[in-house]
Scaffold this motif. Structure first.
Motif, PDB file in Angstrom:
ATOM      1  N   MET A  73      71.704 -86.187 128.059  1.00  0.00           N
ATOM      2  CA  MET A  73      70.944 -86.248 129.299  1.00  0.00           C
ATOM      3  C   MET A  73      69.590 -85.570 129.099  1.00  0.00           C
ATOM      4  O   MET A  73      69.459 -84.628 128.309  1.00  0.00           O
ATOM      5  CB  MET A  73      71.698 -85.535 130.430  1.00  0.00           C
ATOM      6  N   PRO A  86      70.259 -91.225 131.400  1.00  0.00           N
ATOM      7  CA  PRO A  86      69.785 -89.922 130.908  1.00  0.00           C
ATOM      8  C   PRO A  86      68.793 -89.248 131.838  1.00  0.00           C
ATOM      9  O   PRO A  86      68.742 -88.015 131.906  1.00  0.00           O
ATOM     10  CB  PRO A  86      69.136 -90.283 129.563  1.00  0.00           C
ATOM     11  N   GLY A 127      70.971 -87.923 135.012  1.00  0.00           N
ATOM     12  CA  GLY A 127      72.170 -87.143 134.746  1.00  0.00           C
ATOM     13  C   GLY A 127      73.426 -87.723 135.335  1.00  0.00           C
ATOM     14  O   GLY A 127      74.428 -87.025 135.500  1.00  0.00           O
TER      15      GLY A 127
END
Length: 423
Positions: A284, A348, A351
């Motif tokens: 992330m 990413p 999150g």
């Protein structure tokens, strides 16, 4: 004559507009129902749990991630209980982990992603081809664009069968899935297009061993799993069974036995949901301990292959759909015989993500993963496009007919009127 030309142009333009509208609408889900109110984590989690419970067989681990934190988990099993620390065989989801291992070598300057892999290999080489082998690079192997035509898919070896060496498997895989050629070779021009190749990842496994000078499984534990805190992850089936492996079920929900693989990088990482949450969180944006340096992570997530003009593959990851905040939802699927299915997908930038590990539930992981992508992005994921193409084609043809019929009729009337005028 001029009027007829204008009519043809107008008809072709109308058909082109209709085609664009249909494909845009299909990608944005005009044939799909919302699984839950958009971005309502509680509703999506509940709907997913209901689907899992309705299946009523096999073993499933389901984790929903929101804004970089685990929002909810659900574990069910028709056999021995499963929990966050229970290992599952990941099938082709293993390729994502193997890709991280290879990209670490590139980030450390030990591998040139665009150099011919033959420069690094001593134990095995691609057979000669009319297309040559110099264009087979690590970048193209990672993105399935190296021109390999093996079509693998591995079935794996039963417990009492001898497992091939990786070199023998590359030459001619004895456990190729039905329809696969099984021979890792260059059958089309490297870089000319996308074609899925399990053999390409077997070759990447060999490449890692050649460059690192150690067994693939040992390298992955030291360079990938240990730094990410994936304490249970292993490519070794016996180790996984000793640590606590989820029961194996076939497509009917009956108990079965796991199989072993000559090319574990392509098909047989074993890891728990807890391990994989760490794996996903490390990829992330803004991760405290990132899996890759930022520039290499960006390279992994960038488009390297496309179909129908739609980006579908990065380096070791699928690009499922454009993400709401930019970039792509990335991840990987996995399917092993007889009914092992997995998916992991993340955005990413935000999150958010989903993880589904299962045995004995054909189609469930991909279904939940596809639901999540549409719910999160408002776009149908690229894996579902092939499935809706027949319906899209039907709508296209119907629209073209509606456009063409009056155009042809008008052209015929004008032609007939012109003949009367000059008769």
């Amino acid at each position: 004559m001029r009027n007829l030309s204008l009519l043809i142009v107008a008809t072709l333009l109308a058909m082109a507009i209709w085609t664009a509208l249909v494909f845009t609408g299909a990608r944005h889900g005009w044939m799909r129902a919302d699984p839950a109110p958009r971005e309502d984590l509680t509703s999506f989690f509940a709907a997913s749990v209901a689907q899992i419970n309705a299946a009523g067989q096999g073993a499933v681990a389901f984790v929903l991630i929101g804004r970089g934190e685990v929002f909810g988990e659900h574990y069910v099993s028709a056999g021995a209980p499963v929990a966050p620390d229970t290992l599952f065989q990941l099938a082709s989801l293993s390729k994502w982990a193997a890709a991280l291992g290879l990209l670490k070598l590139a980030a450390d300057g030990r591998l040139d992603l665009d150099a011919p892999v033959s420069r690094y290999l001593t134990r095995w080489q691609l057979p000669e081809s009319e297309f040559g082998t110099e264009g087979v690079t690590a970048r193209r192997l990672l993105s399935h664009t190296a021109g390999l035509t093996d079509g693998l898919g591995y079935m794996g070896f039963e417990a009492d069968a001898a497992v091939q060496t990786i070199e023998a498997s590359l030459t001619d895989a004895a456990d190729a899935m039905p329809g696969a050629d099984g021979r890792t070779r260059v059958g089309r021009a490297p870089g000319s297009g996308w074609q899925y190749s399990g053999g390409g990842y077997a070759l990447l496994e060999l490449l890692i061993e050649e460059i690192s000078g150690e067994p693939f499984g040992s390298y992955m534990k030291r360079e990938v799993f240990a730094p990410l805190g994936m304490s249970q992850a292993t490519f070794d089936l016996e180790e996984a069974e000793a640590a606590g492996l989820a029961p194996c079920f076939d497509a009917e929900g009956a108990p079965c036995a796991y199989r072993r693989f000559a090319a574990p990088a392509a098909a047989s990482l074993h890891a728990s949901a807890a391990d994989l949450v760490r794996f996903l969180e490390a990829q992330m944006d803004g991760a405290s301990d990132p899996a890759l340096p930022p520039e290499m992570a960006a390279t992994m997530r960038a488009p390297h292959a496309s179909r129908f003009g739609i980006p579908i593959w990065g380096l070791g990851v699928m690009l499922y759909a454009e993400a709401p905040g930019g970039g792509y939802v990335i991840g990987h699927e996995g399917m092993n015989f007889p009914a092992i299915e997995t998916t992991a997908r993340i955005d990413p930038a935000t999150g958010d993500g989903i993880l589904v590990l299962s045995t004995g539930n054909p189609g469930l992981a991909a279904k939940l993963g596809g639901d999540w992508v549409y719910w999160h992005t408002g776009r149908v994921d690229v894996r579902e496009l092939d499935g809706i193409l027949p319906a899209v084609a039907g709508v296209l043809v119907a629209g073209w007919a509606v456009i063409l019929f009056p155009a042809v009729l008008l052209a015929w009337r004008r032609r007939r009127s012109g003949r009367r005028k000059f008769s």
